[in-house]
Motif scaffolding. Structure first.
Motif, short mmCIF file in Angstrom:
data_model
loop_
_atom_site.label_atom_id
_atom_site.label_comp_id
_atom_site.label_asym_id
_atom_site.label_seq_id
_atom_site.Cartn_x
_atom_site.Cartn_y
_atom_site.Cartn_z
N LEU A 5 0.82 -1.20 0.00
CA LEU A 5 0.00 0.00 0.00
C LEU A 5 0.86 1.27 0.00
CD1 LEU A 5 -2.74 -1.12 2.55
CD2 LEU A 5 -2.93 -1.03 0.06
N ASP A 6 1.97 1.24 0.74
CA ASP A 6 2.85 2.41 0.80
C ASP A 6 3.51 2.70 -0.54
OD1 ASP A 6 2.24 2.71 3.46
OD2 ASP A 6 4.06 1.73 4.21
N ASN A 7 3.73 1.65 -1.37
CA ASN A 7 4.41 1.82 -2.66
C ASN A 7 3.45 2.11 -3.81
OD1 ASN A 7 6.74 1.29 -1.30
ND2 ASN A 7 7.05 -0.76 -2.15
N ARG A 8 2.17 2.31 -3.49
CA ARG A 8 1.17 2.49 -4.55
C ARG A 8 1.53 3.62 -5.51
NH1 ARG A 8 -4.82 4.65 -3.27
NH2 ARG A 8 -3.52 6.45 -2.70
N TYR A 42 2.29 2.38 -9.52
CA TYR A 42 1.16 2.41 -10.45
C TYR A 42 1.16 3.70 -11.27
CZ TYR A 42 -0.51 -1.69 -7.99
OH TYR A 42 -0.59 -2.94 -7.46
N LEU A 43 0.33 3.71 -12.32
CA LEU A 43 0.28 4.87 -13.22
C LEU A 43 0.09 6.15 -12.42
CD1 LEU A 43 -1.98 3.47 -16.09
CD2 LEU A 43 0.49 3.84 -16.14
N ASN A 44 0.95 7.12 -12.66
CA ASN A 44 0.91 8.37 -11.90
C ASN A 44 0.52 9.56 -12.77
OD1 ASN A 44 3.21 8.54 -13.40
ND2 ASN A 44 4.63 8.58 -11.67
N GLU A 45 -0.20 9.27 -13.86
CA GLU A 45 -0.71 10.33 -14.72
C GLU A 45 -2.08 9.92 -15.25
OE1 GLU A 45 1.81 10.86 -18.08
OE2 GLU A 45 2.05 8.73 -18.45
N PRO A 46 -2.94 10.88 -15.57
CA PRO A 46 -4.26 10.55 -16.11
C PRO A 46 -4.12 9.69 -17.36
CG PRO A 46 -4.15 12.87 -15.53
CD PRO A 46 -2.75 12.34 -15.43
N THR A 47 -4.97 8.67 -17.48
CA THR A 47 -4.88 7.71 -18.57
C THR A 47 -6.23 7.51 -19.22
OG1 THR A 47 -3.14 6.56 -17.32
CG2 THR A 47 -4.11 5.39 -19.17
N HIS A 48 -6.21 7.47 -20.54
CA HIS A 48 -7.41 7.28 -21.35
C HIS A 48 -7.48 5.82 -21.77
CE1 HIS A 48 -9.99 9.12 -24.85
NE2 HIS A 48 -10.70 8.42 -23.98
N ASP A 95 -15.24 4.39 -22.61
CA ASP A 95 -14.03 5.15 -22.40
C ASP A 95 -13.86 5.35 -20.90
OD1 ASP A 95 -14.05 5.49 -25.13
OD2 ASP A 95 -14.96 7.49 -25.04
N ILE A 96 -12.70 5.02 -20.38
CA ILE A 96 -12.41 5.26 -18.97
C ILE A 96 -11.36 6.35 -18.86
CG2 ILE A 96 -11.56 4.26 -16.81
CD1 ILE A 96 -12.46 1.54 -17.80
N TYR A 97 -11.67 7.39 -18.14
CA TYR A 97 -10.70 8.45 -17.86
C TYR A 97 -10.18 8.20 -16.46
CZ TYR A 97 -12.59 10.37 -22.10
OH TYR A 97 -12.97 10.53 -23.41
N LYS A 98 -9.10 7.43 -16.40
CA LYS A 98 -8.59 6.96 -15.12
C LYS A 98 -7.62 7.97 -14.54
CE LYS A 98 -7.69 2.63 -12.86
NZ LYS A 98 -8.76 3.02 -11.93
N GLN A 99 -7.87 8.34 -13.31
CA GLN A 99 -7.02 9.30 -12.63
C GLN A 99 -5.77 8.62 -12.09
OE1 GLN A 99 -7.69 12.49 -12.75
NE2 GLN A 99 -9.68 12.17 -13.74
N ALA A 100 -4.73 9.41 -11.83
CA ALA A 100 -3.50 8.87 -11.27
C ALA A 100 -3.78 8.20 -9.92
CB ALA A 100 -2.47 9.98 -11.10
N TYR A 101 -3.08 7.12 -9.65
CA TYR A 101 -3.27 6.40 -8.39
C TYR A 101 -2.84 7.24 -7.19
CZ TYR A 101 -4.57 2.01 -10.61
OH TYR A 101 -5.24 1.04 -11.31
N SER A 102 -2.04 8.26 -7.44
CA SER A 102 -1.55 9.11 -6.35
C SER A 102 -2.57 10.17 -5.92
CB SER A 102 -0.25 9.80 -6.77
OG SER A 102 -0.44 10.55 -7.96
N THR A 103 -3.69 10.28 -6.64
CA THR A 103 -4.70 11.27 -6.29
C THR A 103 -5.96 10.58 -5.76
OG1 THR A 103 -5.87 11.31 -8.42
CG2 THR A 103 -3.85 12.63 -8.22
N LYS A 141 -6.72 1.58 -6.27
CA LYS A 141 -7.25 2.93 -6.47
C LYS A 141 -8.29 3.26 -5.39
CE LYS A 141 -8.27 6.85 -8.48
NZ LYS A 141 -7.36 8.02 -8.37
N TYR A 142 -9.14 2.30 -5.10
CA TYR A 142 -10.20 2.49 -4.11
C TYR A 142 -9.94 1.60 -2.89
CZ TYR A 142 -12.29 4.59 -8.23
OH TYR A 142 -12.52 5.36 -9.35
#
Length: 432
Positions: free
Chosen positions: A147-150, A154-160, A184-192, A233-234
């Motif tokens: 969990l600490d290394n998430r 994982y992807l750290n930028e918005p992804t389409h 279409d999925i507009y996936k947010q960065a895992y860091s947000t 993510k969740y």
């Protein structure tokens, strides 16, 4: 009362209402401003086949098939069958086939035929050495590191993302409804903490409402149900880093995928007063990344489980879940991992007053990412976002359009599903 967990669970709750489901006719049309135009391909070749166990010949469900050097991928259906559509300028590329517990295989597309490809995977019997097993330390500590290394793993930028979604409903052993969509999925960065958005590209549905016994089903969330199983993510939907003492963790037999060692962690909530989570976490031994999770919600407490999942119901009916199961898979690209497959299964029973027999329903939702690309955070999608309360609607014409899905990679249909839908089609056609 589990204030931490009840609200997230309700976001995937089941609405039971007496009356035939009514929906807006606008959903019966395709969205004109498709937001995935950059992914559409004018020319492609389709390859079909089956992935099987080399010893038993049995099909391997949910095996990942991906084009090396690209983000194009799909998964096999429950019988191991697959359909892979590839741009005609990538026909010399290599295909990688992988599944947990099996040796991955890489094959050149040039050796494929368009039909009846048979791919055999050998079971991986190599075990982690004693040193590697204990390299992860104690099981709870490994989960905390995961969990600490998430943010870094994982992807750290918005992804389409382009995805294929399927939702099936069975009454007993009979298939009564099938919904499918390209989204279409507009996936947010895992860091947000920003939540992901979904826009509908194409959809179709066919339902035999007579077999639903006048009990209409409204599965809140539609495609969101399979997106919310992304526990990285969740995370708060299952557990949080500062609340790991709520769970018991232990090591299970390790395994391998893509020649990488995988720790297998069993987890279970300690407090069993309310419905509680338990399952397995598959964690990469090298970088402590979660590559798969399979987990369930224990629903033996029928009253509490019914309060969680049932929003409303007829007074003369008792409705309660008997099985709530989830699965999420992650894939790696250029050192970053991302959500690639989600599955949510809900089985429930309806007991009617003064009726001798009850009704048993199964709702299975699955979504696979078939392509993706990073996008700028300033990009505004051209498609319309759907809400978590969306329902897939009837679009019978979609099933009669042989070119409906074009070059979109989908999960190969199961024969039983197809036969059921053909019967539904005939029934609906007679009623036109």
């Amino acid at each position: 009362m589990k204030t931490t967990y009840i609200q997230p669970i309700r976001q995937m709750s089941l609405y039971i209402i007496l009356s035939i489901l009514c929906v807006s006719a606008s959903w019966a049309h395709e969205l004109k401003n498709a937001s995935f135009s950059e992914f559409l391909i004018s020319e492609f070749i389709e390859f079909n086949g089956r992935v099987v166990d080399s010893q038993t010949g049995n099909g391997i469900a949910s095996a990942h098939i991906s084009i090396y050097g690209s983000n194009i991928s799909t998964v096999t259906n429950s019988d191991g069958y697959f359909s892979l559509k590839v741009p005609d300028d990538m026909l010399k590329a290599n295909v990688t086939i992988s599944f947990l517990g099996y040796k991955s295989k890489t094959i050149s597309l040039s050796s494929f035929s368009t039909e009846n490809n048979r791919i055999e995977l050998e079971e991986s019997v190599e075990e982690l050495s004693e040193v590697n097993i204990f390299k992860g330390g104690n099981a709870r500590g490994l989960v905390k590191t995961m969990l600490d290394n998430r943010d870094s793993n994982y992807l750290n930028e918005p992804t389409h993302m382009k995805a294929f979604y399927r939702e099936t409903i069975r009454r007993g052993r009979r298939n009564v409804s099938l919904s499918e969509a390209v989204v279409d999925i507009y996936k947010q960065a895992y860091s947000t903490k920003k939540k992901d958005d979904i826009a509908l590209f194409k959809a179709r549905k066919s339902t035999d409402y007579k077999r639903l016994d006048t009990l209409a089903l409204k599965l809140r969330g539609g495609p969101f149900n399979t997106l919310y199983v992304d526990v990285m993510k969740y995370t708060e939907f299952v557990f949080q880093p500062n609340e790991l003492d709520r769970y018991k963790f232990s090591f299970d037999q390790p395994t391998k995928i893509n020649n990488r060692y995988i720790y297998v962690i069993d987890f279970s909530e300690i407090n069993h007063d309310d419905p509680w989570y338990y399952g397995k976490l598959y964690i990469d031994a090298e970088n402590s990344t979660l590559v798969r999770a399979t987990y369930k919600l224990n629903v033996q407490n029928r009253l509490a489980a019914s309060e969680m999942f049932v929003k409303s119901k007829p007074k003369r009916a008792k409705v309660y879940p008997v099985d709530v199961s989830y699965q999420v898979d992650y894939r790696e690209s250029n050192g970053k991992w991302y959500y690639s497959y989600g599955n949510a299964l809900l089985e429930f029973v309806v007991n009617w007053k003064h009726k001798l027999f009850n009704s048993h329903f199964t709702i299975n939702s699955e979504m696979v990412i078939t392509d993706w690309a990073p996008i700028s955070s300033t990009v505004k999608p051209s498609g319309d976002f759907i809400k978590p309360s969306v329902i897939m609607v009837d679009d019978v014409s979609g099933f009669r359009d042989t070119d409906f899905w074009g070059d979109t990679n989908i999960i190969e249909p199961e024969k039983s599903i197809q036969n059921a839908i053909e019967k539904i089609q005939r029934q609906l056609k007679r009623n036109e």
